[in-house]
Design a protein around this motif. Structure first.
Motif, PDB file in Angstrom:
ATOM      1  N   GLU A 175       0.849  -1.239   0.166  1.00 33.06           N
ATOM      2  CA  GLU A 175       0.215   0.023   0.021  1.00 33.06           C
ATOM      3  C   GLU A 175       0.874   1.100   0.051  1.00 33.06           C
ATOM      4  O   GLU A 175       0.381   2.254  -0.704  1.00 33.06           O
ATOM      5  CB  GLU A 175      -0.836  -0.001   1.267  1.00 33.06           C
ATOM      6  N   PHE A 176       2.093   1.383   0.787  1.00 36.62           N
ATOM      7  CA  PHE A 176       3.006   2.432   0.591  1.00 36.62           C
ATOM      8  C   PHE A 176       3.457   2.491  -0.604  1.00 36.62           C
ATOM      9  O   PHE A 176       3.886   3.618  -1.340  1.00 36.62           O
ATOM     10  CB  PHE A 176       3.872   2.489   2.019  1.00 36.62           C
ATOM     11  N   ALA A 177       4.095   1.323  -1.320  1.00 35.16           N
ATOM     12  CA  ALA A 177       4.525   1.283  -2.637  1.00 35.16           C
ATOM     13  C   ALA A 177       3.918   1.917  -3.640  1.00 35.16           C
ATOM     14  O   ALA A 177       4.239   2.607  -4.601  1.00 35.16           O
ATOM     15  CB  ALA A 177       5.149   0.102  -2.666  1.00 35.16           C
ATOM     16  N   ALA A 178       2.513   1.478  -3.614  1.00 33.61           N
ATOM     17  CA  ALA A 178       1.570   1.956  -4.653  1.00 33.61           C
ATOM     18  C   ALA A 178       1.025   3.700  -4.248  1.00 33.61           C
ATOM     19  O   ALA A 178       0.406   4.144  -5.239  1.00 33.61           O
ATOM     20  CB  ALA A 178       0.389   1.163  -4.542  1.00 33.61           C
ATOM     21  N   GLY A 179       1.498   4.082  -3.117  1.00 35.96           N
ATOM     22  CA  GLY A 179       0.838   5.501  -2.860  1.00 35.96           C
ATOM     23  C   GLY A 179      -0.401   5.433  -2.449  1.00 35.96           C
ATOM     24  O   GLY A 179      -1.111   6.612  -2.304  1.00 35.96           O
ATOM     25  N   ASP A 180      -1.016   4.300  -2.376  1.00 40.18           N
ATOM     26  CA  ASP A 180      -2.537   4.021  -1.683  1.00 40.18           C
ATOM     27  C   ASP A 180      -2.457   4.465   0.001  1.00 40.18           C
ATOM     28  O   ASP A 180      -3.699   4.904   0.217  1.00 40.18           O
ATOM     29  CB  ASP A 180      -3.094   2.760  -1.950  1.00 40.18           C
ATOM     30  N   ALA A 181      -1.309   4.412   0.525  1.00 39.35           N
ATOM     31  CA  ALA A 181      -1.429   4.824   2.066  1.00 39.35           C
ATOM     32  C   ALA A 181      -0.066   5.209   2.561  1.00 39.35           C
ATOM     33  O   ALA A 181       0.900   5.283   1.576  1.00 39.35           O
ATOM     34  CB  ALA A 181      -1.806   3.647   2.789  1.00 39.35           C
ATOM     35  N   VAL A 182       0.104   5.970   3.555  1.00 37.54           N
ATOM     36  CA  VAL A 182       1.199   6.244   4.118  1.00 37.54           C
ATOM     37  C   VAL A 182       1.055   5.945   5.673  1.00 37.54           C
ATOM     38  O   VAL A 182       0.200   5.609   6.305  1.00 37.54           O
ATOM     39  CB  VAL A 182       1.544   7.739   4.053  1.00 37.54           C
ATOM     40  N   PRO A 183       2.328   5.821   6.231  1.00 38.84           N
ATOM     41  CA  PRO A 183       2.452   5.132   7.690  1.00 38.84           C
ATOM     42  C   PRO A 183       1.503   6.294   8.631  1.00 38.84           C
ATOM     43  O   PRO A 183       1.853   7.588   8.372  1.00 38.84           O
ATOM     44  CB  PRO A 183       3.777   5.211   8.245  1.00 38.84           C
ATOM     45  N   SER A 184       0.550   5.876   9.186  1.00 40.56           N
ATOM     46  CA  SER A 184      -0.095   7.027  10.169  1.00 40.56           C
ATOM     47  C   SER A 184      -0.283   6.167  11.416  1.00 40.56           C
ATOM     48  O   SER A 184      -0.524   4.929  11.733  1.00 40.56           O
ATOM     49  CB  SER A 184      -1.406   7.112   9.364  1.00 40.56           C
ATOM     50  N   ARG A 185      -0.659   7.046  12.390  1.00 38.90           N
ATOM     51  CA  ARG A 185      -0.983   6.540  13.580  1.00 38.90           C
ATOM     52  C   ARG A 185      -2.133   6.059  13.863  1.00 38.90           C
ATOM     53  O   ARG A 185      -2.613   4.911  14.533  1.00 38.90           O
ATOM     54  CB  ARG A 185      -0.803   7.714  14.710  1.00 38.90           C
ATOM     55  N   ALA A 186      -3.199   6.458  13.058  1.00 33.30           N
ATOM     56  CA  ALA A 186      -4.458   6.128  12.966  1.00 33.30           C
ATOM     57  C   ALA A 186      -4.448   4.516  12.441  1.00 33.30           C
ATOM     58  O   ALA A 186      -5.270   3.781  13.149  1.00 33.30           O
ATOM     59  CB  ALA A 186      -5.527   6.830  11.826  1.00 33.30           C
ATOM     60  N   TRP A 187      -3.940   4.093  11.609  1.00 30.32           N
ATOM     61  CA  TRP A 187      -3.937   2.803  11.179  1.00 30.32           C
ATOM     62  C   TRP A 187      -3.311   1.935  12.438  1.00 30.32           C
ATOM     63  O   TRP A 187      -3.773   0.918  12.589  1.00 30.32           O
ATOM     64  CB  TRP A 187      -3.019   2.645   9.776  1.00 30.32           C
ATOM     65  N   LEU A 188      -2.233   2.407  12.685  1.00 33.35           N
ATOM     66  CA  LEU A 188      -1.485   1.755  13.731  1.00 33.35           C
ATOM     67  C   LEU A 188      -2.334   1.554  15.154  1.00 33.35           C
ATOM     68  O   LEU A 188      -2.426   0.503  15.754  1.00 33.35           O
ATOM     69  CB  LEU A 188      -0.165   2.438  14.201  1.00 33.35           C
TER      70      LEU A 188
END
Length: 539
Positions: free
Chosen positions: A116-129
């Motif tokens: 997801e990060f490689a494709a640009g669909d997401a970035v590391p976020s505290r919300a997901w974590l």
């Protein structure tokens, strides 16, 4: 100590005789090398004899840049391995296996390996974590060790809010509302990393011993630990006093990590009270400094801009490029005046130019012919700097294992053409620069076999690993970067790094010859007998 005679094999001395068949060890040092008959005749009666049966003896492997204590503490007892996580579901599954404890700690993730990060669909976020870890504080160290991904609970523990300023040489990544997004870069890592509970002393010592045993299985007999805090130095001293060291440790003292920023004033104070030296098994051999960050985070100081138009910067104290360069010069000068070796983390070509300028200036103001200052990584070097390194006796510690694994992340920020010039071991050797290689574990696994394979052209896990054919090394050249090269960078080439009479008896008996083995054999060879100072530590 009883003589130890190894005969009937391939003994690669990396010294004058080249390849012989036997080596005799007496009183912890190499007593003789040569043919079986001559060396056997030199042995005392009652000598222990090892019939090599064609196996290969090499000088003990020396990893010039391996964070031994951190590597030990990154094991599954303390830390979740995220290096193989290919998507966010795999990250979540790995974190579900986290060992019990107040905090969740992970290590090894990359933007380019999480789909997801490689494709640009997401970035590391505290919300997901947060959705995966809940209210348990979680800190996930990036593979580079130059950033962390933290959840809300960890940020709360650290008191990080929208109003928290970025620390010098660091960044609290923020979302569109200005709130902390969960990523802490460079010195900002310290805001949460310093809160992670440390294992107790006995547990720390035990895991370091187990890590050394694993290194011995690969034939490793020496390491330079490049960031040794006062607590870590006491741990190493305790292990030494208890006779538990099975790897020689050259420690580079450091007082500020996980912040990469050291002020010249604080360094001068630290040097006033620091003690250097030791013995052949444990010594404080110098200090570690940081010039810049890393290319994957666009924090390495580069001549050519990154895709966003920035160039990175130095991580030294200062409110302008000029003042940061001045501070870098003051740091190097402080060590130089005290006759203390400075090994300087430098990854960008512009930063490397500045470090060499600083070393030249220190030498001009206060000549010290025996100085052996070192560039750590030297990821990107301006072609013109090679001759200056050789002329001033400045060493370089490369990282073939970063070359093996970091290509996709690097290409994303610097492009394929620039990445093709990374870690220029061939050019350094051709210019007469003293060069060593390293793993930087736990950034990568401490596998010198893979490093030798990469620098000699064996393909790895991605298409960006081995250098182009003209830039590759021979097997023997690559092996010297793990034996005689590191001995030079730690000022120990008079006593180790080759198998010659009078040198420390550090060696590994390998089940295949790393010079002539096939690629598959090289990558799978093991040490069947590892010896440190004449003492068998494996086998």
């Amino acid at each position: 100590m009883t003589d130890l005679l190894l005969r009937g094999g391939i003994v690669r001395t990396f010294d004058g005789p080249g390849v012989v068949s036997a080596v005799l060890i007496r009183d912890g040092v190499v007593h003789a090398v040569g043919d079986d008959e001559t060396v056997s005749a030199a042995a005392n009666s009652g000598a222990r004899v090892v019939e090599l049966q064609g196996k290969t003896v090499v000088p003990g492997i020396n990893d010039a840049h391996l964070h031994l204590a951190w590597h030990a503490l990154s094991g599954p007892e303390f830390c979740v391995d995220l290096s193989a996580a290919g998507d966010l579901a795999a990250v979540a599954a790995a974190l579900a296996t986290a060992p019990d404890g107040e905090w969740i700690v992970g290590r090894g993730w990359r933007e380019t390996t999480i789909a997801e990060f490689a494709a640009g669909d997401a970035v590391p976020s505290r919300a997901w974590l947060d959705g995966v870890t809940g209210d348990r504080p979680a800190v996930l160290h990036h593979a580079s060790s130059h950033s962390v991904w933290a959840n809300s609970a960890a940020l709360r523990r650290a008191g990080i809010t929208a109003g928290t300023p970025d620390p010098p040489a660091g960044e609290i990544v923020r979302d569109e509302r200005g709130e902390p997004a969960g990523m802490l870069v460079e010195s900002a890592q310290d805001l949460v990393a310093r809160l992670i509970p440390r294992p107790g002393r006995e547990e720390r010592l035990d895991v370091i011993v187990r890590a050394m045993r694993r290194l011995n299985e690969l034939g490793v007999t020496s390491v330079t630990d490049p960031i040794v805090t006062p607590e870590m130095w006491r741990d190493y001293q305790d292990l030494h006093a208890a006779g538990r060291l099975t790897v020689r440790v050259n420690a580079l003292l450091h007082w500020d990590w996980p912040s990469p920023t050291t002020s010249a004033a604080s360094l001068r104070r630290a040097l006033e009270s620091a003690s250097f030296g030791g013995d052949d098994l444990l010594r404080a051999g110098g200090i570690k400094l940081f010039a810049d960050g890393v290319p994957t985070h666009c924090t390495a100081w580069m001549h050519h801009p990154y895709p966003d138009g920035s160039h990175g910067d130095l991580v030294t104290v200062g409110d302008s490029a000029e003042s940061r360069v001045d501070e870098l010069r003051a740091l190097v000068a402080a060590a130089h005046r005290k006759r203390v070796q400075a090994q300087v983390h430098v990854t960008g070509d512009r930063a490397a130019d500045a470090v060499v300028d600083a070393i030249e200036a220190a030498a001009a103001a206060d000549p010290w012919p025996a100085a052996r200052h070192v560039l750590i990584h030297g990821t990107f070097l301006s072609p013109a700097v090679h001759e200056r390194l050789a002329r001033h006796g400045i060493g370089v510690i490369t990282s073939s294992l970063m070359r093996t694994y970091s290509g996709p992340s690097m290409v994303r920020t610097v492009g394929e053409a620039q990445w093709a010039r990374a870690f220029p071991a061939r050019a350094l050797l051709d210019h007469g620069v003293s060069t060593a290689d390293s793993s930087d574990a736990p950034v990568t696994q401490p596998d010198w076999r893979r490093g030798v394979a990469t620098f000699t052209g064996v393909p790895g896990p991605n298409p960006f690993g081995p250098p182009a054919p003209p830039d590759r090394l021979s097997r023997e050249e690559a092996l010297r970067l793990w034996t005689s090269g590191p001995a030079w960078t730690e000022n120990a080439d008079a006593v180790k790094g080759t198998l010659a009479p009078g040198r420390l008896a550090d060696l590994a008996v390998l089940d295949a010859d790393p010079v002539t083995a096939s690629a598959a054999e090289l990558l799978n060879l093991r040490s069947v007998l590892t010896i440190v100072g004449g003492r068998v530590v494996l086998g």
